[in-house]
Design an enzyme around this catalytic site. Structure first.
Site, mmCIF file in Angstrom:
data_model
loop_
_atom_site.group_PDB
_atom_site.id
_atom_site.type_symbol
_atom_site.label_atom_id
_atom_site.label_comp_id
_atom_site.label_asym_id
_atom_site.label_seq_id
_atom_site.Cartn_x
_atom_site.Cartn_y
_atom_site.Cartn_z
ATOM 1 N N ARG A 227 0.802 -1.430 -0.069
ATOM 2 C CA ARG A 227 0.451 0.016 -0.232
ATOM 3 C C ARG A 227 1.022 1.274 0.340
ATOM 4 O O ARG A 227 1.791 1.064 0.415
ATOM 5 C CB ARG A 227 -0.613 -0.486 1.333
ATOM 6 C CG ARG A 227 -1.810 -1.263 1.238
ATOM 7 C CD ARG A 227 -3.720 -0.545 0.248
ATOM 8 N NE ARG A 227 -4.155 -1.058 0.475
ATOM 9 C CZ ARG A 227 -4.493 -2.734 -0.195
ATOM 10 N NH1 ARG A 227 -3.730 -2.956 -1.721
ATOM 11 N NH2 ARG A 227 -5.271 -2.911 -0.455
ATOM 12 N N HIS A 275 -1.281 0.333 -9.663
ATOM 13 C CA HIS A 275 -1.880 -0.616 -8.807
ATOM 14 C C HIS A 275 -2.484 -1.680 -9.191
ATOM 15 O O HIS A 275 -3.655 -2.160 -9.743
ATOM 16 C CB HIS A 275 -3.115 0.242 -7.480
ATOM 17 C CG HIS A 275 -3.091 -0.571 -6.255
ATOM 18 N ND1 HIS A 275 -3.969 0.342 -5.545
ATOM 19 C CD2 HIS A 275 -3.501 -2.161 -5.949
ATOM 20 C CE1 HIS A 275 -4.169 -0.765 -4.917
ATOM 21 N NE2 HIS A 275 -4.089 -2.292 -5.130
HETATM 22 P P1 NAP Z 1 -1.547 -11.487 5.421
HETATM 23 O O1 NAP Z 1 -1.732 -13.004 4.994
HETATM 24 O O2 NAP Z 1 -2.517 -10.705 5.741
HETATM 25 O O3 NAP Z 1 0.222 -11.047 5.275
HETATM 26 C C1 NAP Z 1 0.303 -9.919 5.883
HETATM 27 C C2 NAP Z 1 1.760 -9.737 6.630
HETATM 28 O O4 NAP Z 1 2.313 -9.192 7.304
HETATM 29 C C3 NAP Z 1 1.893 -11.828 7.614
HETATM 30 O O5 NAP Z 1 2.433 -11.815 7.585
HETATM 31 C C4 NAP Z 1 1.804 -11.020 9.034
HETATM 32 O O6 NAP Z 1 3.024 -11.619 10.103
HETATM 33 C C5 NAP Z 1 2.667 -9.518 9.247
HETATM 34 N N1 NAP Z 1 3.040 -8.576 9.669
HETATM 35 C C6 NAP Z 1 1.235 -7.549 9.611
HETATM 36 N N2 NAP Z 1 1.326 -6.255 10.504
HETATM 37 C C7 NAP Z 1 2.618 -6.573 10.928
HETATM 38 C C8 NAP Z 1 3.735 -6.099 11.818
HETATM 39 N N3 NAP Z 1 3.540 -5.030 12.299
HETATM 40 N N4 NAP Z 1 4.948 -6.240 11.995
HETATM 41 C C9 NAP Z 1 5.611 -7.037 11.428
HETATM 42 N N5 NAP Z 1 4.638 -7.632 10.716
HETATM 43 C C10 NAP Z 1 3.274 -7.680 10.330
HETATM 44 O O7 NAP Z 1 -1.127 -10.790 3.707
HETATM 45 P P2 NAP Z 1 -1.473 -10.658 2.180
HETATM 46 O O8 NAP Z 1 -2.304 -12.141 1.691
HETATM 47 O O9 NAP Z 1 0.128 -11.084 1.863
HETATM 48 O O10 NAP Z 1 -0.996 -9.886 1.729
HETATM 49 C C11 NAP Z 1 -0.845 -8.149 2.123
HETATM 50 C C12 NAP Z 1 -1.058 -7.050 1.892
HETATM 51 O O11 NAP Z 1 -0.676 -7.451 -0.137
HETATM 52 C C13 NAP Z 1 -2.155 -6.949 1.460
HETATM 53 O O12 NAP Z 1 -3.078 -6.314 2.573
HETATM 54 C C14 NAP Z 1 -2.589 -5.522 0.365
HETATM 55 O O13 NAP Z 1 -2.357 -4.400 1.218
HETATM 56 C C15 NAP Z 1 -1.456 -5.871 -0.755
HETATM 57 N N6 NAP Z 1 -2.106 -5.601 -2.382
HETATM 58 C C16 NAP Z 1 -1.586 -5.241 -2.528
HETATM 59 C C17 NAP Z 1 -2.096 -5.763 -4.304
HETATM 60 C C18 NAP Z 1 -1.217 -5.358 -5.192
HETATM 61 O O14 NAP Z 1 -1.634 -5.595 -6.019
HETATM 62 N N7 NAP Z 1 -0.702 -3.925 -5.238
HETATM 63 C C19 NAP Z 1 -2.620 -7.326 -4.410
HETATM 64 C C20 NAP Z 1 -2.804 -8.197 -3.253
HETATM 65 C C21 NAP Z 1 -2.537 -7.792 -2.059
HETATM 66 P P3 NAP Z 1 1.924 -12.692 10.781
HETATM 67 O O15 NAP Z 1 1.945 -13.973 9.467
HETATM 68 O O16 NAP Z 1 3.122 -12.713 12.183
HETATM 69 O O17 NAP Z 1 0.794 -11.948 11.112
HETATM 70 C C1 GLV Z 2 -5.433 -4.975 -3.364
HETATM 71 O O1 GLV Z 2 -4.700 -4.367 -3.443
HETATM 72 C C2 GLV Z 2 -5.585 -6.077 -3.282
HETATM 73 O O2 GLV Z 2 -5.664 -5.792 -1.241
HETATM 74 O O3 GLV Z 2 -6.046 -7.505 -3.117
#
Ligand code: NAP
Ligand code: GLV
Length: 312
Positions: A227, A275
């Site tokens: 983000r 994005h």
């Molecule tokens: P997720 O499975 O919830 O993984 C988030 C990771 O971040 C987890 O390992 C979590 O730790 C860690 N984390 C969160 N807060 C933290 C902190 N304060 N300190 C250290 N580690 C922390 O999420 P995801 O599905 O991988 O997605 C991640 C992000 O990608 C989404 O939230 C979204 O914003 C972004 N995204 C972007 C796109 C795009 O097109 N650009 C597309 C999809 C997603 P724990 O595992 O220990 O809880």
């Molecule tokens: C895209 O930004 C997502 O959070 O899936």
């Protein structure tokens, strides 16, 4: 048989194309594009991304909200979000595949110095530029959850040195893992290429700041596919201009669309995409929505729920 209607609150998305998938999976579901004061009580399910503040609060019989993406910051940012209503996010192989492609593309781009070659080509200069081999390059994944861990498989196949940083401890074969604020600096100091895949929460907002950049090795590159709110853009520009950072790939921005006045558009060390790292696949998402609705109707708990205390 779903009990209640579904509000498809994605005004900027092609309603018919997306909901056709949902109709395929749940032919009897009553799907609405809008809800007003008279019809609000009919709505049991809602698909949303950045709902207008207060909108979900005004649906008295809501049973669950489905975030259209993996990130839920656009929904939990609303202080009126009714926190007793479960919020499910996208956890899906097609999304993970798309994000892995973006991460591999961006890591190779900086590692194999494609940015320099593009500049040389523009200037019609023939120059051979060496690059280290992948096993000498350390890729650190900041945010080691579903998407961060999925990206390790193709990176490992290329033999990069991998590490991940998360809130809680993780054990993943072939990956050095770090967790918590106390281990952040040591994680950063061994990341030649830093990939941010954190959720945006009060704890992670602005995490890509001057202090973080200073903790990275000289010439490190930063890839932010999470983000825009993670990046302090002025600090990033200073770290690039000072020569400390080698480059940055940015997919997300604090203001989207990125305003024409942003210096990031034309920064010589920035590569940007709009994005577009990983789009939610409508069919996969609608299958996930249908499965959850059926589970709830069968009295089973919904999956992939957001923990409001953590904010992700
Ligand atoms: P997720 O499975 O919830 O993984 C988030 C990771 O971040 C987890 O390992 C979590 O730790 C860690 N984390 C969160 N807060 C933290 C902190 N304060 N300190 C250290 N580690 C922390 O999420 P995801 O599905 O991988 O997605 C991640 C992000 O990608 C989404 O939230 C979204 O914003 C972004 N995204 C972007 C796109 C795009 O097109 N650009 C597309 C999809 C997603 P724990 O595992 O220990 O809880
Ligand atoms: C895209 O930004 C997502 O959070 O899936």
């Amino acid at each position: 048989m779903p009990s209640g209607a579904l509000l498809f609150d994605l005004p900027d998305y092609p309603h018919e194309r997306w909901t056709a998938h949902l109709r395929k999976f749940l032919p009897t579901l009553d799907i609405r594009a809008t809800a007003d004061a008279q019809t609000a009580a009919d709505i049991a399910y809602c698909v949303a991304w950045k709902p207008a503040p207060g909108k979900l609060h005004n649906l008295p019989n809501l049973k669950i909200v489905f975030s259209m993406g993996a990130g839920v910051d656009g929904i939990v940012a609303d202080p009126t979000y009714p926190r007793h209503i479960p919020l499910a996010r996208v956890v899906d192989d097609t999304l993970a595949q798309a994000m892995s492609e973006y991460v591999v593309l961006s890591v190779l781009y900086w590692h194999r110095r494609l940015h320099d070659f593009i500049g040389l080509q523009r200037d019609k200069k023939w120059r051979q530029l060496p690059a280290p081999r992948a096993p000498q390059v350390r890729v650190g994944i900041l945010g080691f959850g579903v998407l961060g861990q999925a990206a390790t498989a193709p990176l490992r196949a290329l033999n990069y040195q991998l590490s991940g940083w998360s809130a809680t401890p993780k054990h993943v074969d072939g990956v050095k893992t770090f967790h918590g604020t106390a281990q952040l600096e040591v994680f950063l100091a061994q990341s030649d290429i830093l990939v941010c895949l954190l959720p945006l929460t009060p704890d992670t907002r602005g995490i890509l700041d001057a202090k973080t950049f200073a903790a990275l090795p000289k010439d490190a590159c930063v890839i932010n596919a999470a983000r825009g709110g993670h990046v302090v853009e002025d600090d990033l520009i200073k770290a690039l201009d000072s020569g400390h950072l080698g480059g940055a790939t940015l997919d997300v921005f604090s203001a989207e669309p990125l305003p024409a006045t942003s210096p990031l558009w034309s920064h010589p060390k920035v590569v940007m995409t709009a994005h577009s790292a990983a789009f939610t696949d409508p069919e996969s998402f609608m299958r996930q929505v249908a499965t959850t609705i059926r589970r709830m109707d069968d009295g089973l708990p919904p999956e992939n729920l957001v923990d409001f205390a953590r904010g992700y």
